[in-house]
Write a protein that holds these residues in place. Structure first.
Motif, PDB file in Angstrom:
ATOM      1  N   ALA A 181      40.158  42.056  34.562  1.00  0.00           N
ATOM      2  CA  ALA A 181      41.453  41.572  34.073  1.00  0.00           C
ATOM      3  C   ALA A 181      41.280  40.605  32.906  1.00  0.00           C
ATOM      4  CB  ALA A 181      42.217  40.897  35.206  1.00  0.00           C
ATOM      5  N   ASP A 204      47.993  47.957  42.445  1.00  0.00           N
ATOM      6  CA  ASP A 204      48.882  46.802  42.312  1.00  0.00           C
ATOM      7  C   ASP A 204      48.929  45.956  43.591  1.00  0.00           C
ATOM      8  OD1 ASP A 204      49.447  47.956  39.891  1.00  0.00           O
ATOM      9  OD2 ASP A 204      51.506  48.535  40.379  1.00  0.00           O
ATOM     10  N   TRP A 240      47.425  42.453  44.079  1.00  0.00           N
ATOM     11  CA  TRP A 240      48.079  41.450  43.231  1.00  0.00           C
ATOM     12  C   TRP A 240      49.399  41.003  43.849  1.00  0.00           C
ATOM     13  CZ3 TRP A 240      45.470  39.823  38.838  1.00  0.00           C
ATOM     14  CH2 TRP A 240      44.374  40.613  38.460  1.00  0.00           C
ATOM     15  N   HIS A 271      54.088  40.533  36.807  1.00  0.00           N
ATOM     16  CA  HIS A 271      53.323  41.697  37.263  1.00  0.00           C
ATOM     17  C   HIS A 271      54.182  42.573  38.174  1.00  0.00           C
ATOM     18  CE1 HIS A 271      50.422  43.787  39.934  1.00  0.00           C
ATOM     19  NE2 HIS A 271      49.656  43.828  38.869  1.00  0.00           N
ATOM     20  N   GLU A 324      49.264  45.121  32.957  1.00  0.00           N
ATOM     21  CA  GLU A 324      47.907  44.715  32.561  1.00  0.00           C
ATOM     22  C   GLU A 324      47.932  43.349  31.887  1.00  0.00           C
ATOM     23  OE1 GLU A 324      45.555  48.023  30.950  1.00  0.00           O
ATOM     24  OE2 GLU A 324      44.859  46.588  29.459  1.00  0.00           O
ATOM     25  N   ARG A 377      48.230  40.623  34.442  1.00  0.00           N
ATOM     26  CA  ARG A 377      46.960  40.354  35.129  1.00  0.00           C
ATOM     27  C   ARG A 377      46.053  39.475  34.266  1.00  0.00           C
ATOM     28  NH1 ARG A 377      45.664  46.459  37.355  1.00  0.00           N
ATOM     29  NH2 ARG A 377      47.517  46.610  38.684  1.00  0.00           N
ATOM     30  N   GLN A 426      44.706  35.799  35.201  1.00  0.00           N
ATOM     31  CA  GLN A 426      43.279  35.468  35.127  1.00  0.00           C
ATOM     32  C   GLN A 426      43.065  34.228  34.273  1.00  0.00           C
ATOM     33  OE1 GLN A 426      41.085  35.694  32.394  1.00  0.00           O
ATOM     34  NE2 GLN A 426      39.142  35.500  33.474  1.00  0.00           N
TER      35      GLN A 426
END
Lengths: 367, 367
Positions: free
Chosen positions: B246, B269, B272, B310, B349, B352, B356
């Motif tokens: 990520a 997914d 997450w 997300h 994406e 994520r 991160q």
């Protein structure tokens, strides 16, 4: 910075004269003739063998270098000769590049479809098209999608076996359209290589291999100022790029206008394509200056690769969009092509980020 | 690290007992009752006013906090009461959340379509749906797309005015489908708020506002170990995320399986979404422990917002894919929905990556 290396006021810089340019041009001309001989020996008839592909690549490579050097060091060369030569070299390398470009585009798109379908990647070499000889006029139209008799369809059957329905149909459609384009480009390249226009270029290159038409003063002139000017054109063009945006991951700018009615919506790509060409000219100028001592600048190489990827992804995304305008396709096919188009625009954005990263690194770490 | 703050062996940590938990639960219960009263006064009948939307949000907010605290501090509370209460609160906040979720999803998708078409963004508030009363059974089916009599169609006409044909049709289709879903969710929420099941929950919350059923030992028990366990569940779940991937921009993993035949292709997914819930429980536990001294942890907030984004993008991309399966849509509509689906998976994406980044910052900068 690389610029310092070419700084004409730098007292440490070794003087490099027109003799170095003449040596470089002779070497590239010799390489051109060698590649041409290899291309004829390994099947210019179009069997698409690895040797034949290599030979065509070597031909383009030396044609680009001769043409680029003629441009950068124009004031040192006979102007009539130089101005007559460049468009012919551009025509030749452009014509030879198309077949490979269509093949690479199809491979990129089919690999992306496989990735998007969660199935394993393709074998890296797509099947060579059957040649249609040198006439290049007998292939079917892209909308004749139901006959299944072209080589493209055969390739699609192999390559799309693991894809789901929409993705499989999209893959088959792209395969038909790009294989057709590739076959035509192949025929056009064969026609070009057999033409009197080509023979005239080849004759000129043969002369160049032994005798470079320098101007009288060129043998003692310093090449550094002209090379520095080429680098300055590059750095100016890079400075005009939206690098701040490109350096922010996921800025979502590459896909803006992705659904625009404009048939050429990606005007935003043009400055990047221009930088790609200027970076190439800069690299060739470095090769001329450094001669046998030439080293590969890893960062310039990475920046150039990012821009190649940018160009490839931009063209692949356009091919997906174009395929989606084919009449009478199924909605599932169109949906898959939409996903594919967006995926490749995302690749465009990723390539800009990669270029920004390598370019910044260059400026930061080289004192 | 935040974990040290909750470390039960830390001699500097202020002892926080069950009394603090009781105070927190009483405050949340009071807030729940206030929001319920406001919701009734400002038009539970469904006029969709800003006050009514705020009240519903406040109801959900306190229901989530009560439910979360019951979960984290379970051993300190009467088990029968606690186990009877949690599913009812989950049902209530789930039911109330749907209407808002559909409205936000439609707004997100129409804004994305405008961005992709290169036209200016939408006004930020979509039109409220006309209520169908509390029966919730009179709305048309999603495929009845030609009558143009639902409020959804009106909204679409307004919102898609600047879009090109494929994008406009995709926008109109999404508007019809999501406005219909929203109208049904609105009716379902009204039904729920009028049900005996809801009155039973409200009665229980009213009791909680004055009397919290702690276990006999809870008033002197330390809350820190239970809060630390909640944080540990979070950090364990985060450690299992593919954060290394990520953290590499443009890793292209979110769109993998985007063309898969699997109707629920995005199993990637789920971890997450799970971290999103655990982060929320951790935040509520901090609120209980810190009481009136509670401060907003900016980094936790940013991490939570990234996970909300997300979730929203994942659900929006699924809505675009689902709309593309509507029978008899035009290829141009399907193409636009494909582009939109991929765009929202890129957002997944990007979210994520944002998570991160904020999570790493947290670990690096907090000693």
């Amino acid at each position: 910075m690389a610029q310092q290396h070419l700084d004409p006021t730098d007292p440490m810089a070794r003087t490099v004269t027109g003799n170095a340019l003449a040596g470089y041009l002779r070497a590239q001309a010799t390489e051109f003739l060698r590649a041409l001989r290899q291309h004829r020996e390994t099947g210019a008839g179009g069997n698409g063998s690895a040797e034949s592909v290599d030979a065509a690549r070597a031909l383009r490579r030396s044609a680009r270098r001769i043409s680029g050097s003629l441009h950068t060091f124009r004031p040192l060369l006979d102007p009539d000769w130089s101005e007559g030569m460049r468009p012919e070299l551009a025509w030749l390398s452009g014509t030879l590049a198309l077949e490979h470009a269509y093949a690479a585009r199809l491979e990129r798109l089919l690999n992306a479809l496989h990735r998007l379908s969660g199935s394993p990647a393709l074998p890296s070499q797509p099947t060579a098209p059957t040649t249609t000889g040198t006439t290049g006029t007998t292939t079917p139209t892209p909308t004749a999608t139901t006959t299944g008799t072209t080589t493209g369809t055969t390739t699609a059957t192999t390559n799309t076996a693991n894809l789901t329905v929409g993705a499989a149909k999209a893959g088959a459609l792209l395969d038909r359209q790009l294989t057709l384009a590739r076959t035509r480009a192949h025929s056009a390249a064969l026609q070009a290589l057999g033409s009197s226009r080509f023979h005239a270029v080849a004759d000129k290159v043969a002369v160049l291999a032994s005798e470079v038409p320098l101007t009288p003063s060129a043998t003692t002139a310093d090449l550094h100022p002209l090379a520095a000017a080429a680098e300055e054109r590059l750095t100016d063009a890079v400075a005009a790029l939206p690098l701040l945006t490109a350096g922010h991951p996921y800025n979502a700018t590459a896909l803006v206008h992705g659904l625009s009615p404009d048939p050429a919506p990606h005007a935003q790509d043009a400055p990047w394509h221009q930088v790609r060409l200027l970076l190439r000219l800069h690299r060739y100028a470095r090769e001329v200056i450094e001669g046998a001592e030439a080293t590969v600048n890893v960062r310039l190489l990475a920046a150039g690769q990012a821009l190649n990827r940018h160009r490839d992804a931009a063209e692949a995304s356009a091919a997906a969009a174009s395929a989606a305008r084919t009449p009478r396709i199924a909605p599932a096919t169109a949906y898959a092509l939409g996903v594919l188009h967006a995926d490749q625009r995302h690749e465009v954005e990723a390539a800009r980020f990669a270029f920004q990263q390598s370019w910044q690194k260059q400026r930061v770490t080289t004192p």
